[in-house]
Scaffold this active site. Structure first.
Site, short mmCIF file in Angstrom:
data_model
loop_
_atom_site.label_atom_id
_atom_site.label_comp_id
_atom_site.label_asym_id
_atom_site.label_seq_id
_atom_site.Cartn_x
_atom_site.Cartn_y
_atom_site.Cartn_z
N LEU A 106 36.20 30.95 38.73
CA LEU A 106 35.92 31.52 37.41
C LEU A 106 37.04 32.50 37.05
O LEU A 106 37.47 33.29 37.90
CB LEU A 106 34.59 32.27 37.39
CG LEU A 106 33.33 31.44 37.67
CD1 LEU A 106 32.13 32.38 37.87
CD2 LEU A 106 33.06 30.46 36.54
N ASP A 136 60.27 31.87 42.39
CA ASP A 136 59.75 33.18 42.80
C ASP A 136 60.92 34.00 43.33
O ASP A 136 61.61 34.68 42.56
CB ASP A 136 58.65 32.97 43.84
CG ASP A 136 58.02 34.27 44.33
OD1 ASP A 136 58.59 35.35 44.12
OD2 ASP A 136 56.94 34.20 44.96
N GLU A 192 50.41 38.78 41.84
CA GLU A 192 50.64 37.70 42.81
C GLU A 192 50.59 38.21 44.23
O GLU A 192 50.08 37.53 45.13
CB GLU A 192 51.99 37.03 42.53
CG GLU A 192 52.31 35.82 43.41
CD GLU A 192 53.05 36.14 44.70
OE1 GLU A 192 53.30 35.21 45.49
OE2 GLU A 192 53.37 37.33 44.95
N GLU A 227 42.27 28.73 36.22
CA GLU A 227 40.81 28.67 36.10
C GLU A 227 40.37 28.76 34.64
O GLU A 227 39.48 28.03 34.20
CB GLU A 227 40.17 29.79 36.92
CG GLU A 227 40.31 29.58 38.42
CD GLU A 227 39.84 30.78 39.23
OE1 GLU A 227 39.53 30.59 40.42
OE2 GLU A 227 39.79 31.90 38.69
#
Length: 742
Positions: free
Chosen positions: A265, A449, A420, A432
């Site tokens: 969620l 990254d 992160e 999500e």
């Protein structure tokens, strides 16, 4: 007679009129092709790619990094908010910005040390007199380390507590390490000191607790990171790239990724949150990282039997197990190690910064390019090298769009992810929240990254079908310092493999874990993903990562002196990743190769048959259906390749192009199974889920088989059979994805 003449004249007039009308509209149709016909056949423009490559500026990247690293910017800190505003300013620039840029907020569960009560590690006598105190902060070599916003080293998500006990040395904290140690010592009530590597951060404590260990210390051994070098007088930073003695690797000590209170969620204000006591995958006991100068002071005083040779490190002493505790001859004899940990958890607002360039032909197809923005301290390499590169890519592309010189066929979404470092939170919450849209419309995800670990060669990992576009882009970019050697030609010298189809080629690795923000895209959503960077020559160093990783020394000074002087490797990564991005966004036919996927599956199959055929057969489990599934996939891939070769897609119905592109785009989705790994959040891809078996083969089968061989339990052999069946069904399903529509 008159009637016949009138009828004949009328017929002639009608024929003439029809001829004029047909001729008029026929000429009109032939002379002016509708705009949409031109648009739908839009393909990648090689001249524009060359223009992009030429305009990427290493000095601009350098200045991006200088700006991004002025202050520490740990997630949700004031420095983080400054970087949010900087990203928005750049992406909303009227001359070089994107079509649109905005911020998206999530309320996430984070862990911090108490700024008013620092964590402590001490050696205390039986009377609780303090005999030794580990450093609370890293040594300052410049004003960067003296910044008030530099967070004390800590283990995020480790619980608060005050354990005190005899010290033992547990190597890397793997299950096998604690098992061996427990054969020699009673670990009940002890404190274990472990070194980074070999096991995830959280695992070092999770593995310890069942043996009665009550606290864990973690350090970086100079053997693993510094090639044995230890002195800051002339060997380590500020004289070289090596970690100085007080350097401490911070990190998130959790096993799962995403916000821990809102699995599956998006973490909004009103989202349901599970009770904190239900969180799994975090240390059950207090844990604290320390520098190797403090580890040296503790390990070299340990008593007990010598540890195995493979447990020894760079210190000029024998690494002993511990008595438990210290040597009788040590000043610390009969003393305990005490941890005073004051970590606390908070719900905090964290922002992603999003930007978009809208596609001209297929705006509902997304190519996503992302990197996280937050760091542990200044984060010059992790992650700001990647953010600096992304800002240069968007500057060049944004200018081309603003000047009307280019607009991609498909939409490009840029993501600057928040939080992160605490477990890939920003990118995971994004996937999500927009699960349905991203699942249905996303072509690929590009992750940059740490753009530059060092300046020797390109390193790339990704879905096998993306190998071809990465290799093609690498052939078009020159390696730093050369006008003749391509990135491809340089890369193949350092990392290569022999392909049955192509011979010796650069090795594109696999995204088998959750090491960066690609995790939610490949493992959760099944979006074809890739990770691109520059790295070091592994024949010249044992360093498992660049030595200043997650320390207070990862600064602009460090990056510009020791990682990439001149920023030409950053420039090369920007050119390569941007090239891949433009090809994915502009190509009429998506530049994916499903036969490369077949080659990978065949390699995995060969290893599985070598390792598991006899053991499975002994339990009446046949591996032949897996062979058939891989064979069917190869055949389906070959048929689709042939269809593409036989087609003239620029002159055929656009629906055919769309259909083939959807088959290519959805290929990785076909390998998803929500029930494959029920205890592992977000891992649904049955080919690329991480594995503890350490074998280059199918992860679920490998782990289940290894466990079944270890325990011999019927239930575990049934799980091995289940994993095999899941795998067969997924591969057969993927083959059907590549086949005809019906």
């Amino acid at each position: 007679m008159l009637k016949k003449v009138l009828l004949g004249s009328l017929g002639a007039v009608l024929v003439l009129t029809a001829g004029i009308l047909l001729g008029h509209f026929g000429i009109q149709r032939g002379s002016t092709t509708p705009d949409w016909v031109v648009d739908v056949t839009q393909d990648v423009d090689e001249a524009l790619i060359q223009k992009f490559i030429a305009e990427v500026d290493n000095i601009a990247i350098q200045e991006n990094l200088r700006e991004l690293t002025k202050v520490p910017h740990m997630a949700t800190s004031p420095g983080d908010e400054k970087t949010v505003q900087y990203m928005l300013k750049r992406w909303q620039d009227p001359e070089t910005g994107l079509d649109q840029a905005w911020r998206e907020e999530y309320k996430v569960y984070l862990s911090f040390p108490d700024p008013n009560t620092p964590n402590k590690v001490t050696v205390v006598s039986p009377s609780d007199a303090v005999l030794y105190t580990a450093r609370e902060k890293e040594k300052a070599y410049s004003s960067d380390q003296e910044d008030a916003e530099v967070v004390q080293p800590y283990a995020a998500y480790a619980p608060a507590g005050h354990p005190k006990g005899r010290l033992v040395y547990a190597n890397q904290g793997k299950p096998s390490d604690y098992f061996l140690l427990n054969q020699t010592l009673d670990l009940t009530g002890t404190i274990a000191i472990t070194r980074y590597g070999g096991e995830g951060r959280a695992g070092k404590a999770i593995n310890a607790a069942p043996y009665g260990v009550i606290g864990v210390l973690v350090y970086t051994d100079p053997w693993d990171i510094n090639d044995g070098k230890m002195s800051d007088n002339n060997e380590t930073y500020p004289y070289s790239w090596y970690m100085p003695p007080s350097g401490v690797e911070r990190g998130s000590f959790n096993t799962h990724y995403g916000d821990m209170l809102t699995p599956y969620l998006a973490a909004k204000d009103d989202t349901y949150r599970i009770p904190e006591k239900n969180i799994t995958g975090i240390p059950p006991i207090p844990t604290q990282p320390i520098g190797f100068e403090d580890a040296y002071a503790l390990i070299c005083e340990l008593g007990g039997e010598p540890a195995p040779s493979e447990w020894q490190g760079a210190f000029n002493c024998t690494y002993n197990f511990g008595g438990p505790g210290f040597k009788p001859t040590s000043n610390f004899n009969n003393s305990d190690v005490k941890l005073d940990i004051y970590n606390r958890e908070e719900l905090k607002n964290s922002a992603n910064v999003m930007g978009v360039i809208r596609g001209s032909v297929e705006p509902d197809r997304y190519v996503i390019y992302g990197n996280h923005r937050d760091s542990w301290v200044h984060g010059a390499i992790d992650p700001s090298s990647g953010t600096s590169v992304m800002l240069e890519v968007t500057r060049v592309l944004g200018r081309m769009v603003k000047q009307g010189k280019w607009r991609p066929r498909r939409s490009i979404i840029f993501g600057s992810w928040g939080a992160e470092e605490f477990g890939l939170i920003g990118s995971t919450e994004y996937t999500e929240e927009y699960y349905s849209k991203l699942s249905e419309r996303s072509v690929a995800y590009i992750n940059v990254d740490i753009a530059v670990f060092a300046n020797a060669t390109l390193r790339a990992s990704g879905s096998p079908s993306a190998q071809s576009v990465i290799l093609k882009a690498s052939k078009q970019v020159k390696t730093p310092g050369s006008d003749s050697t391509s990135v491809y030609d340089n890369w193949i010298r350092y990392f290569n493999r022999t392909s049955p189809a192509y011979g010796v080629i650069p090795n594109v690795g696999f995204l088998t874990g959750a090491g960066s923000d690609y995790a939610a895209f490949i493992h959760f959503l099944g979006i074809t993903s890739m990770d691109i960077s520059y790295t070091y020559d592994r024949t010249k160093t044992r360093a498992r990562i660049y030595p200043a990783y997650h320390t207070a020394y990862d600064t602009f000074d460090y990056a510009s002196k020791f990682i990439d002087p001149g920023f030409t490797s950053h420039q090369t990564v920007a050119r390569t990743a941007g090239n891949v991005l433009m090809r994915l966004a502009d190509s009429l036919l998506l530049p994916f190769n499903c036969s490369d996927y077949a080659e990978t599956l065949e390699g995995y199959l060969n290893k599985a048959m070598e390792l598991y055929t006899d053991g499975l057969a002994a339990h009446m489990i046949a591996i032949e259906p897996l062979q058939n599934a891989v064979r069917n996939f190869r055949s389906a891939a070959a048929r689709l390749d042939q269809l593409i070769r036989d087609s003239d897609l620029a002159n055929e119905t656009p629906l055919k192009v769309r259909r083939i592109n959807d088959q290519l785009m959805l290929l990785d989705r076909a390998f998803l199974d929500p029930g494959a790994f029920p205890d592992r959040y977000g891992f649904r891809h049955v080919i690329w889920a991480s594995s503890k078996a350490g074998q280059a083969t199918f992860p679920g089968l490998a782990d289940a088989y290894t466990r079944a061989r270890s325990t011999g339990l019927d239930s575990d052999w049934k799980e091995a059979h289940r994993q095999l069946s899941i795998l067969i069904q997924a591969i057969q399903g993927a083959a059907h994805t590549l086949g005809d529509a019906i």
